[in-house]
Motif scaffolding. Structure first.
Motif, PDB file in Angstrom:
ATOM      1  N   TRP A 197     -87.216  58.387  18.570  1.00 26.86           N
ATOM      2  CA  TRP A 197     -88.431  58.192  17.775  1.00 26.86           C
ATOM      3  C   TRP A 197     -89.537  57.607  18.637  1.00 26.86           C
ATOM      4  CZ3 TRP A 197     -91.224  53.751  16.740  1.00 26.86           C
ATOM      5  CH2 TRP A 197     -92.224  53.868  15.761  1.00 26.86           C
ATOM      6  N   LEU A 198     -89.215  56.594  19.427  1.00 30.48           N
ATOM      7  CA  LEU A 198     -90.230  55.960  20.253  1.00 30.48           C
ATOM      8  C   LEU A 198     -90.776  56.942  21.294  1.00 30.48           C
ATOM      9  CD1 LEU A 198     -91.843  53.482  20.964  1.00 30.48           C
ATOM     10  CD2 LEU A 198     -89.954  52.708  22.416  1.00 30.48           C
ATOM     11  N   GLY A 199     -89.904  57.716  21.916  1.00 29.67           N
ATOM     12  CA  GLY A 199     -90.359  58.714  22.877  1.00 29.67           C
ATOM     13  C   GLY A 199     -91.303  59.718  22.241  1.00 29.67           C
ATOM     14  N   LYS A 200     -91.000  60.131  21.022  1.00 23.89           N
ATOM     15  CA  LYS A 200     -91.837  61.107  20.316  1.00 23.89           C
ATOM     16  C   LYS A 200     -93.225  60.550  20.041  1.00 23.89           C
ATOM     17  CE  LYS A 200     -92.017  63.856  16.053  1.00 23.89           C
ATOM     18  NZ  LYS A 200     -91.282  64.213  14.800  1.00 23.89           N
ATOM     19  N   VAL A 201     -93.304  59.313  19.526  1.00 23.46           N
ATOM     20  CA  VAL A 201     -94.627  58.777  19.209  1.00 23.46           C
ATOM     21  C   VAL A 201     -95.401  58.453  20.480  1.00 23.46           C
ATOM     22  CG1 VAL A 201     -93.922  57.927  16.938  1.00 23.46           C
ATOM     23  CG2 VAL A 201     -93.777  56.386  18.931  1.00 23.46           C
ATOM     24  N   MET A 202     -94.714  58.076  21.553  1.00 27.27           N
ATOM     25  CA  MET A 202     -95.419  57.840  22.812  1.00 27.27           C
ATOM     26  C   MET A 202     -95.992  59.135  23.364  1.00 27.27           C
ATOM     27  SD  MET A 202     -93.024  54.940  24.687  1.00 27.27           S
ATOM     28  CE  MET A 202     -94.077  54.892  26.149  1.00 27.27           C
ATOM     29  N   ARG A 203     -95.267  60.224  23.221  1.00 19.81           N
ATOM     30  CA  ARG A 203     -95.799  61.521  23.672  1.00 19.81           C
ATOM     31  C   ARG A 203     -97.002  61.949  22.849  1.00 19.81           C
ATOM     32  NH1 ARG A 203     -90.223  62.413  24.227  1.00 19.81           N
ATOM     33  NH2 ARG A 203     -90.089  63.467  22.200  1.00 19.81           N
ATOM     34  N   SER A 204     -97.100  61.447  21.624  1.00 18.21           N
ATOM     35  CA  SER A 204     -98.246  61.785  20.780  1.00 18.21           C
ATOM     36  C   SER A 204     -99.455  60.895  21.052  1.00 18.21           C
ATOM     37  CB  SER A 204     -97.855  61.680  19.297  1.00 18.21           C
ATOM     38  OG  SER A 204     -97.750  60.320  18.899  1.00 18.21           O
ATOM     39  N   GLY A 205     -99.299  59.919  21.961  1.00 22.39           N
ATOM     40  CA  GLY A 205    -100.430  59.086  22.335  1.00 22.39           C
ATOM     41  C   GLY A 205    -100.290  57.616  22.028  1.00 22.39           C
ATOM     42  N   VAL A 206     -99.175  57.188  21.449  1.00 21.22           N
ATOM     43  CA  VAL A 206     -98.980  55.779  21.126  1.00 21.22           C
ATOM     44  C   VAL A 206     -98.730  54.971  22.398  1.00 21.22           C
ATOM     45  CG1 VAL A 206     -97.355  54.140  20.086  1.00 21.22           C
ATOM     46  CG2 VAL A 206     -98.192  56.085  18.766  1.00 21.22           C
ATOM     47  N   SER A 207     -99.489  53.898  22.553  1.00 21.59           N
ATOM     48  CA  SER A 207     -99.312  53.001  23.694  1.00 21.59           C
ATOM     49  C   SER A 207     -99.135  51.544  23.268  1.00 21.59           C
ATOM     50  CB  SER A 207    -100.507  53.102  24.643  1.00 21.59           C
ATOM     51  OG  SER A 207    -101.719  52.811  23.960  1.00 21.59           O
ATOM     52  N   THR A 208     -99.267  51.274  21.956  1.00 21.71           N
ATOM     53  CA  THR A 208     -99.069  49.929  21.420  1.00 21.71           C
ATOM     54  C   THR A 208     -98.062  50.002  20.286  1.00 21.71           C
ATOM     55  OG1 THR A 208    -101.330  49.249  21.965  1.00 21.71           O
ATOM     56  CG2 THR A 208    -100.158  47.946  20.305  1.00 21.71           C
ATOM     57  N   LEU A 209     -96.997  49.233  20.396  1.00 28.30           N
ATOM     58  CA  LEU A 209     -95.977  49.175  19.360  1.00 28.30           C
ATOM     59  C   LEU A 209     -96.000  47.792  18.736  1.00 28.30           C
ATOM     60  CD1 LEU A 209     -93.577  50.670  17.977  1.00 28.30           C
ATOM     61  CD2 LEU A 209     -92.092  49.501  19.621  1.00 28.30           C
ATOM     62  N   VAL A 210     -96.385  47.725  17.460  1.00 32.40           N
ATOM     63  CA  VAL A 210     -96.425  46.454  16.757  1.00 32.40           C
ATOM     64  C   VAL A 210     -95.094  46.245  16.048  1.00 32.40           C
ATOM     65  CG1 VAL A 210     -97.626  45.024  15.071  1.00 32.40           C
ATOM     66  CG2 VAL A 210     -98.910  46.669  16.451  1.00 32.40           C
ATOM     67  N   VAL A 211     -94.498  45.089  16.279  1.00 27.12           N
ATOM     68  CA  VAL A 211     -93.179  44.784  15.732  1.00 27.12           C
ATOM     69  C   VAL A 211     -93.286  43.608  14.765  1.00 27.12           C
ATOM     70  CG1 VAL A 211     -90.818  44.042  16.266  1.00 27.12           C
ATOM     71  CG2 VAL A 211     -92.015  45.629  17.800  1.00 27.12           C
ATOM     72  N   GLY A 212     -92.601  43.728  13.627  1.00 28.00           N
ATOM     73  CA  GLY A 212     -92.479  42.634  12.679  1.00 28.00           C
ATOM     74  C   GLY A 212     -91.108  42.690  12.051  1.00 28.00           C
ATOM     75  N   GLY A 213     -90.851  41.772  11.131  1.00 29.52           N
ATOM     76  CA  GLY A 213     -89.588  41.819  10.405  1.00 29.52           C
ATOM     77  C   GLY A 213     -88.782  40.543  10.496  1.00 29.52           C
ATOM     78  N   CYS A 214     -87.493  40.716  10.430  1.00 24.82           N
ATOM     79  CA  CYS A 214     -86.566  39.609  10.217  1.00 24.82           C
ATOM     80  C   CYS A 214     -85.393  39.739  11.199  1.00 24.82           C
ATOM     81  CB  CYS A 214     -86.064  39.688   8.774  1.00 24.82           C
ATOM     82  SG  CYS A 214     -85.013  38.354   8.237  1.00 24.82           S
ATOM     83  N   THR A 215     -85.037  38.670  11.899  1.00 26.91           N
ATOM     84  CA  THR A 215     -85.713  37.393  11.899  1.00 26.91           C
ATOM     85  C   THR A 215     -86.424  37.188  13.237  1.00 26.91           C
ATOM     86  OG1 THR A 215     -83.803  36.164  12.799  1.00 26.91           O
ATOM     87  CG2 THR A 215     -83.959  36.373  10.397  1.00 26.91           C
ATOM     88  N   THR A 216     -87.437  36.330  13.223  1.00 27.57           N
ATOM     89  CA  THR A 216     -88.236  36.066  14.415  1.00 27.57           C
ATOM     90  C   THR A 216     -87.376  35.594  15.566  1.00 27.57           C
ATOM     91  OG1 THR A 216     -89.919  35.274  12.859  1.00 27.57           O
ATOM     92  CG2 THR A 216     -90.331  34.915  15.206  1.00 27.57           C
ATOM     93  N   THR A 217     -86.430  34.736  15.281  1.00 29.63           N
ATOM     94  CA  THR A 217     -85.636  34.087  16.321  1.00 29.63           C
ATOM     95  C   THR A 217     -84.468  34.932  16.818  1.00 29.63           C
ATOM     96  OG1 THR A 217     -84.425  32.978  14.549  1.00 29.63           O
ATOM     97  CG2 THR A 217     -86.197  31.736  15.605  1.00 29.63           C
ATOM     98  N   SER A 218     -84.174  36.018  16.136  1.00 27.44           N
ATOM     99  CA  SER A 218     -83.014  36.831  16.517  1.00 27.44           C
ATOM    100  C   SER A 218     -83.423  38.275  16.783  1.00 27.44           C
ATOM    101  CB  SER A 218     -81.942  36.759  15.429  1.00 27.44           C
ATOM    102  OG  SER A 218     -80.791  37.474  15.815  1.00 27.44           O
TER     103      SER A 218
END
Length: 218
Positions: free
Chosen positions: A103-124
């Motif tokens: 998935w990441l390779g596909k979106v990078m080939r489409s021009g994505v250069s910034t991946l924003v990450v969120g979720g659970c948990t911050t410390t793990s």
């Protein structure tokens, strides 16, 4: 961040937005009363997804205790409506999940250069996954950004402690503080602070809130 990435260059990964962390199996182990920061982050994730437009989104979930995969109540409706792709994460590192690298390779080939990450948990999982992604894909031009407003951890992970109490907490999960923790001049740090520092050492950009203005419906 010094500037806002261009439209079309951003993708989002949200890790383990599951009911287990607030009202399910994980919460029963850790205590539902210790999950307010996680609940708040789930609400902010849901609010973002409602407005987000033309941005690739991938969701992960983990089989807590071998099951307990349901999305958090705050997200059920929007996740169902938008039919986001999702993957099953076997451990703390999303790179070990089948389908993630593709998935990441596909979106990078489409021009994505910034991946924003969120979720659970911050410390793990957020810490481990974002750091590994940054180390593995930075040479291909990817910058990982962790939006802390979209992340959550147990409430006790936000408590600043002196080094001795922090070491005890990290080793034994002993949720306690001492007089030194409240003594002026004594350095204190929380587990979340530690996680942020670890991510930054790996090259991850960690921000209190990403500027979503160009990527959401008015």
């Amino acid at each position: 961040m010094s500037s806002v990435p261009a439209v079309g260059s951003v993708a989002v990964v949200l890790i383990d937005l599951q009911r287990s962390y607030t009202r399910g199996l994980w919460a029963s182990w850790m205590g539902e009363t210790k999950a307010e920061h996680i609940r708040q982050s789930f609400t902010r994730c849901a609010n973002l997804l409602v407005k987000l437009k033309d941005v690739p989104v991938l969701l992960s979930h983990s089989a807590i205790g071998g099951y307990d995969l349901d999305w958090a109540e705050e997200l059920e409706e929007i996740v169902s409506a938008k039919a986001y792709p999702s993957i099953l994460k076997p451990d703390t590192d999303i790179l070990e999940a089948a389908g993630f690298a593709e998935w990441l390779g596909k979106v990078m080939r489409s021009g994505v250069s910034t991946l924003v990450v969120g979720g659970c948990t911050t410390t793990s999982c957020v810490r481990v996954s974002s750091s590994h992604i940054q180390r593995s894909f930075s040479s291909r031009g990817l910058q990982v950004v962790v939006d802390l407003s979209l992340c959550g951890a147990r409430d006790c992970n936000y408590v600043a402690r002196c080094q001795a109490c922090l070491d005890k907490y990290m080793m034994y999960s002993t949720d306690s503080t001492c007089d030194r923790c409240a003594t002026p001049g004594v350095p204190t740090v929380s587990p979340v602070d530690n996680a942020v520092e670890d991510m930054r050492k790996s090259g991850v950009q960690v921000v209190q809130q990403f500027d979503w203005t160009p990527f959401v419906e008015k």
